[in-house]
Design an enzyme around this catalytic site. Structure first.
Site, mmCIF file in Angstrom:
data_model
loop_
_atom_site.group_PDB
_atom_site.id
_atom_site.type_symbol
_atom_site.label_atom_id
_atom_site.label_comp_id
_atom_site.label_asym_id
_atom_site.label_seq_id
_atom_site.Cartn_x
_atom_site.Cartn_y
_atom_site.Cartn_z
ATOM 1 N N ASP A 194 -1.182 -7.990 5.925
ATOM 2 C CA ASP A 194 -0.337 -7.016 5.014
ATOM 3 C C ASP A 194 0.654 -7.280 4.168
ATOM 4 O O ASP A 194 1.021 -6.960 3.216
ATOM 5 C CB ASP A 194 -0.532 -5.582 5.440
ATOM 6 C CG ASP A 194 0.298 -5.538 6.838
ATOM 7 O OD1 ASP A 194 0.893 -6.749 6.941
ATOM 8 O OD2 ASP A 194 0.462 -4.732 7.247
ATOM 9 N N ARG A 195 1.420 -8.527 4.838
ATOM 10 C CA ARG A 195 2.513 -9.004 3.970
ATOM 11 C C ARG A 195 2.379 -10.035 2.984
ATOM 12 O O ARG A 195 1.342 -11.004 3.365
ATOM 13 C CB ARG A 195 3.670 -9.144 5.047
ATOM 14 C CG ARG A 195 4.116 -8.163 6.115
ATOM 15 C CD ARG A 195 5.360 -8.785 7.064
ATOM 16 N NE ARG A 195 5.850 -7.343 7.577
ATOM 17 C CZ ARG A 195 7.037 -7.147 8.143
ATOM 18 N NH1 ARG A 195 7.883 -8.600 8.075
ATOM 19 N NH2 ARG A 195 7.314 -6.334 8.751
ATOM 20 N N ASP A 220 -1.305 -9.891 10.451
ATOM 21 C CA ASP A 220 -2.494 -9.166 9.949
ATOM 22 C C ASP A 220 -2.826 -8.825 8.493
ATOM 23 O O ASP A 220 -3.711 -8.119 8.116
ATOM 24 C CB ASP A 220 -2.272 -7.550 10.746
ATOM 25 C CG ASP A 220 -1.068 -7.004 10.027
ATOM 26 O OD1 ASP A 220 0.028 -7.906 9.867
ATOM 27 O OD2 ASP A 220 -1.059 -6.100 9.963
ATOM 28 N N GLU A 224 7.712 -2.308 -0.541
ATOM 29 C CA GLU A 224 8.799 -2.479 0.501
ATOM 30 C C GLU A 224 9.558 -3.663 0.532
ATOM 31 O O GLU A 224 9.066 -4.838 0.378
ATOM 32 C CB GLU A 224 8.390 -2.340 2.033
ATOM 33 C CG GLU A 224 7.724 -0.668 2.258
ATOM 34 C CD GLU A 224 7.526 -0.495 3.603
ATOM 35 O OE1 GLU A 224 8.393 0.279 4.353
ATOM 36 O OE2 GLU A 224 6.611 -1.121 4.127
ATOM 37 N N GLU A 225 10.996 -3.978 0.651
ATOM 38 C CA GLU A 225 11.551 -5.200 0.883
ATOM 39 C C GLU A 225 11.147 -6.136 2.089
ATOM 40 O O GLU A 225 11.350 -7.402 2.065
ATOM 41 C CB GLU A 225 13.087 -4.777 1.098
ATOM 42 C CG GLU A 225 13.603 -3.956 2.293
ATOM 43 C CD GLU A 225 13.102 -4.509 3.551
ATOM 44 O OE1 GLU A 225 13.404 -5.732 3.856
ATOM 45 O OE2 GLU A 225 12.609 -3.588 4.564
ATOM 46 N N LYS A 264 -0.212 -1.877 2.868
ATOM 47 C CA LYS A 264 -0.194 -3.180 2.038
ATOM 48 C C LYS A 264 -0.860 -4.140 2.141
ATOM 49 O O LYS A 264 -1.752 -4.188 3.230
ATOM 50 C CB LYS A 264 1.471 -3.356 2.245
ATOM 51 C CG LYS A 264 1.726 -3.528 3.802
ATOM 52 C CD LYS A 264 3.050 -3.951 4.061
ATOM 53 C CE LYS A 264 3.522 -4.416 5.469
ATOM 54 N NZ LYS A 264 3.695 -3.542 6.243
ATOM 55 N N ASP A 302 1.218 -12.687 6.631
ATOM 56 C CA ASP A 302 1.400 -12.531 7.815
ATOM 57 C C ASP A 302 0.452 -12.419 8.733
ATOM 58 O O ASP A 302 -0.906 -12.605 8.367
ATOM 59 C CB ASP A 302 2.400 -11.478 7.975
ATOM 60 C CG ASP A 302 1.873 -10.037 7.898
ATOM 61 O OD1 ASP A 302 0.541 -9.873 7.131
ATOM 62 O OD2 ASP A 302 2.079 -9.125 8.531
ATOM 63 N N SER A 311 1.432 -7.391 13.790
ATOM 64 C CA SER A 311 1.907 -7.932 12.583
ATOM 65 C C SER A 311 2.712 -9.417 12.748
ATOM 66 O O SER A 311 1.902 -10.276 13.214
ATOM 67 C CB SER A 311 2.825 -6.687 12.018
ATOM 68 O OG SER A 311 3.100 -7.242 10.558
ATOM 69 N N HIS A 312 3.659 -9.301 11.995
ATOM 70 C CA HIS A 312 4.306 -10.686 12.140
ATOM 71 C C HIS A 312 5.276 -11.149 13.307
ATOM 72 O O HIS A 312 5.911 -12.215 13.499
ATOM 73 C CB HIS A 312 5.487 -10.552 11.042
ATOM 74 C CG HIS A 312 6.374 -9.428 11.081
ATOM 75 N ND1 HIS A 312 6.090 -7.861 11.091
ATOM 76 C CD2 HIS A 312 7.653 -9.225 11.744
ATOM 77 C CE1 HIS A 312 6.973 -7.277 11.493
ATOM 78 N NE2 HIS A 312 7.942 -7.942 11.986
HETATM 79 C C1 G16 Z 1 5.974 -2.537 9.287
HETATM 80 C C2 G16 Z 1 5.804 -1.324 8.402
HETATM 81 C C3 G16 Z 1 6.621 -1.337 7.207
HETATM 82 C C4 G16 Z 1 8.168 -1.916 7.453
HETATM 83 C C5 G16 Z 1 8.190 -2.893 8.427
HETATM 84 C C6 G16 Z 1 9.744 -3.322 8.718
HETATM 85 O O1 G16 Z 1 5.226 -3.683 8.766
HETATM 86 O O2 G16 Z 1 4.405 -1.215 8.054
HETATM 87 O O3 G16 Z 1 6.594 -0.170 6.370
HETATM 88 O O4 G16 Z 1 8.702 -1.798 6.314
HETATM 89 O O5 G16 Z 1 7.332 -2.753 9.405
HETATM 90 O O6 G16 Z 1 9.808 -1.920 9.677
HETATM 91 P P1 G16 Z 1 11.276 -2.044 10.397
HETATM 92 O O7 G16 Z 1 12.243 -2.302 9.769
HETATM 93 O O8 G16 Z 1 11.307 -0.807 11.100
HETATM 94 O O9 G16 Z 1 11.139 -3.462 11.451
HETATM 95 P P2 G16 Z 1 4.250 -4.461 9.450
HETATM 96 O O10 G16 Z 1 3.974 -5.547 8.659
HETATM 97 O O11 G16 Z 1 5.227 -5.139 10.654
HETATM 98 O O12 G16 Z 1 3.214 -3.799 9.838
#
Ligand code: G16
Length: 546
Positions: free
Chosen positions: A286-287, A284, A368-369, A381, A282, A117-118
Site C-alpha cells: 500500500d505504500r 503489503d 499521507e506523508e 492506499k 512496502d 506492513s513495512h
Molecule cells: C499505517 C497507516 C497510515 C499511517 C502509517 C503510520 O500505514 O495505515 O495511515 O500513516 O501507518 O502510522 P504511525 O505514524 O502511527 O506509525 P501502514 O502502511 O503501516 O499500514
C-alpha cells in the site's frame, strides 16, 4: 472436498494487549504464536460484526512468516462462525489494495489483511491483522474499539477441526457449509488498473529506449503484481521489477519504501548514469516511493502533483471533487485544491479516517506523508497505483520527474518537508515528553524571527459521521506558516517511536532548490530545543529521516 466437521467451542481467557493501533493489531510473531492469541483476536472481530452469518469474506496477506498458518486458522474459525464463502489469494497472498478491491468487487461483507506492513518479517519479526469493512476500507475506530472491548472479556472461541485447504491451487475447498475459493491474487487488480490509466501511452514510454526505470518490490507482496502489470502487460523490459519474489522474511530487509530502507534504489537514481524513474513499495503493497533521476518526490508533493495532473489521466479527468490528507502531511495538496476550487480535508493519521469522505464522494484523492497515496478506486492506499499514475503523467508530459517537480513548485510554491523519527524510546519517557510538549505554554512565544501563532493537540470531527477523535498530535505553527508536529507512532511494536514533522513554505522560485535538511535547519534545531529530546532520551540525531 473435505469431510464435514462439527464446530467446537474452545474456552479461553483474554489477553490485555489486543488494542488495534493506527492500522490493525501488530505484534511480534512470537506474541501471535502464543496459544489462543490469534484465535482470541479473530473471535473478538466476529463477535463485533453484526449479521455476519451467511456472508462472504476476503482473506490474504503479504506472505510474511506465519501468514499461511494464520490463514488456515482463520478459515476454520470463519467456517465455525457461519461465514458462507471466502475468497483467498493463491499461496495466501493478496496486497492490501487488492483485498480492498476484491471486497468491493464481490460485495463481500469484509476481509482480513494479514500484514505488519513495512515492519520487518521472519520468525523474529512482526505479524499483524487488519479487519476491513464492506466498503473495502480499514475498520473505523468505533469498530476497532468494540473489537478491543470484546477481546478483554472473551471466554470462548469457535473453530472447526478440518484438514488444511491447499492454498497453492486455484480452485475451491469445502469446509462444512463454507466454500473457500483460492483465486489468482493479481488478475482483478490488474484489470482495475487498466480501467484507470492509459496503458497504451505507458506501454509506449516503457518500451522506449530513452526511458529506463526500476521498481523495487522489496521481496514483498507487490512483486507478482508489478511483474504482471509492468513487464507482462505493459512490456517493460524483463528485470525492471527487482526483489520480485515475496519472501517470508523479506530477505532480511525492512520492507519500507523510504530513502533509508530502499538505499540501493536511491543509489541507482543518482549521478550521471541515474535511471529515469524509480519506485518501491512496502510489505503489503500500500505504500510507495517515487524517484526521478537525481530527484526525490516527497509523499506530500506526490499527492499534490497527482491531484494537479488529474486532467491527464483517463480515470480521473474532470472529476476531482476534493482532496484529503492526514494532518502531519504537508500543505502542498491544499494549494492545489484551492486553485482547483475544491475542498481539502485534514484528517488524523490513519487511512481509516479517509473512508467516510471517499464513500460520500467528497474526495477523489487522499495521501499521507508516510508514503501513502490513493484514490476512490479502493479504500486503502495503493502503492502500485501511485507508480502507474506517475508513469501515466510521465507518458503524457514526456518530462523528467525533476522538471515536473520544479514546475509544480514554480506554480504553487514549495513546501520544504521532512520527518525525523526517534525509534525504540522508553515508553514512559516518550509519554512524558509528549505531555510536557502539550502542557507548556507556547502561544505568542518568539523564537528568532518566528512567533508561535498556534499550539494545540489536534482533534478531529468527521464531517460525515460526526465521530470525534482527539489527541492526534501536537501542532506548533508559526507566524510565517512554518510548522512542527510531534506524534507518537501507532504502528511500532517495540518501545515508542517519536515522529517530528517539519515544514516551511517557500514561494520564491529562486529559493526552491535548497537541500531540504538545510532549508529546515532552524526548525530542526528549534524542534529539538522545544521538546528536549536529547536531554530526555540521550538521542542527538533521529534514527530515520524521510
Ligand atoms: C499505517 C497507516 C497510515 C499511517 C502509517 C503510520 O500505514 O495505515 O495511515 O500513516 O501507518 O502510522 P504511525 O505514524 O502511527 O506509525 P501502514 O502502511 O503501516 O499500514
Amino acid at each position: 472436498m473435505h469431510e464435514s466437521r462439527v464446530p467446537t467451542v474452545v474456552s479461553t481467557s483474554p489477553f490485555a494487549d489486543q488494542k488495534p493501533g493506527t492500522s490493525g493489531l501488530r505484534k511480534p510473531v512470537t506474541v501471535f504464536q502464543q496459544p489462543h492469541y490469534l484465535e482470541n483476536f479473530i473471535q473478538s472481530v466476529f463477535d463485533s460484526l453484526p449479521d455476519h452469518e451467511g456472508q462472504t469474506l476476503v482473506i490474504g496477506g503479504d506472505g510474511r512468516f506465519f501468514n499461511a498458518e494464520a490463514i488456515q486458522v482463520i478459515l476454520r474459525m470463519a467456517c465455525a462462525n457461519g461465514i458462507r464463502r471466502i475468497l483467498v489469494g493463491r499461496h495466501g497472498l493478496l496486497s492490501t489494495p487488492a483485498v480492498s478491491h476484491l471486497i468491493r468487487k464481490h460485495r463481500a461483507y469484509g476481509g482480513f489483511v494479514l500484514s505488519a506492513s513495512h515492519n520487518p518479517g521472519g520468525a523474529h519479526g512482526d505479524f499483524g491483522i487488519k479487519y476491513n469493512i464492506g466498503n473495502g476500507g480499514p475498520a473505523p475506530e468505533s469498530l476497532t474499539d468494540t473489537i478491543f472491548e470484546n477481546s478483554r472479556k472473551i471466554s470462548r472461541f469457535r473453530i472447526v477441526a478440518a484438514p488444511h485447504c491447499d492454498l497453492g491451487r486455484i480452485g475451491t475447498c469445502q469446509l462444512n457449509n463454507t466454500e473457500v475459493e483460492i483465486i489468482d491474487p493479481v488478475a482483478d487488480y490488474a484489470e482495475l488498473m487498466e480501467s484507470l490509466f492509459d496503458f497504451k501511452a505507458i506501454s509506449d514510454l516503457l518500451k522506449s529506449p530513452d526511458f529506463r526505470m526500476r521498481f523495487d518490490a522489496m521481496n514483498a507482496v507487490t512483486g507478482p503484481y508489478a511483474k504482471t502489470i509492468l513487464e507482462d502487460h505493459l512490456g517493460a523490459p524483463k528485470g525492471t521489477v527487482v526483489n520480485a519474489v515475496p519472501l517470508q522474511d523479506f530477505g532480511g530487509i525492512h520492507p519500507d519504501p523510504n530513502p533509508t530502507h530502499a538505499a540501493d534504489l536511491v543509489a541507482a537514481m543518482q549521478g550521471a548514469t541515474a535511471l529515469d524513474f524509480g519506485a518501491a513499495s512496502d510489505g503489503d503493497g500500500d505504500r510507495n516511493m517515487i524517484l526521478g533521476a537525481n530527484a526525490y518526490v516527497t509523499p506530500s508533493d506526490s499527492l499534490a502533483i497527482i491531484a494537479a495532473h488529474a486532467h491527464l489521466i483517463p480515470g480521473y479527468a474532470g472529476r476531482l471533487t476534493g482532496i484529503a490528507r492526514s494532518m502531519p502531511t504537508s500543505r502542498a495538496a491544499d494549494r492545489v485544491a484551492a486553485k482547483q476550487g475544491v475542498p481539502c480535508f485534514e484528517t488524523p493519521t490513519g487511512w481509516k479516517f479517509f473512508g467516510t469522505l471517499l464513500d460520500a464522494g467528497m474526495v477523489t484523492f487522499c495521501g499521507e506523508e508516510s508514503f501513502g497515496t490513493g484514490s476512490d478506486h479502493v479504500r486503502e492506499k495503493d502503492g502500485l497505483w501511485a507508480v502507474l499514475y506517475w508513469l501515466n503523467i510521465l507518458a503524457k508530459t514526456r518530462m523528467p520527474v525533476s522538471k515536473i517537480l520544479a514546475e509544480h513548485w514554480q506554480t504553487y510554491g514549495r513546501d520544504y518537508y521532512s520527518r525525523h523519527d526517534y525509534e525504540n524510546l522508553d515508553i514512559a519517557t516518550a509519554n512524558a515528553l509528549m505531555h510536557d510538549l502539550k502542557t507548556q505554554s507556547l502561544n505568542g512565544k518568539v523564537f528568532g524571527n518566528r512567533t508561535v501563532t498556534m499550539h494545540d493537540d489536534f482533534a478531529y470531527s468527521d464531517p460525515v459521521s460526526n465521530q470525534a477523535t482527539s489527541g492526534q498530535g501536537i501542532r506548533v505553527i508559526f507566524s510565517d506558516g512554518a510548522r512542527m508536529v510531534f506524534r507518537l507512532s501507532g504502528t511500532g511494536t517495540s518501545g515508542a517511536t517519536l515522529r517530528v514533522y517539519l515544514e516551511r513554505f517557500e514561494p520564491n522560485p529562486q529559493a526552491q532548490d535548497i537541500d531540504t535538511q538545510d532549508a529546515l535547519k532552524e526548525l530542526i534545531i528549534l524542534s529539538r530545543e522545544i521538546s528536549g529530546i536529547e536531554a530526555r532520551t540521550g538521542r542527538k540525531t533521529p534514527d530515520v529521516i524521510t
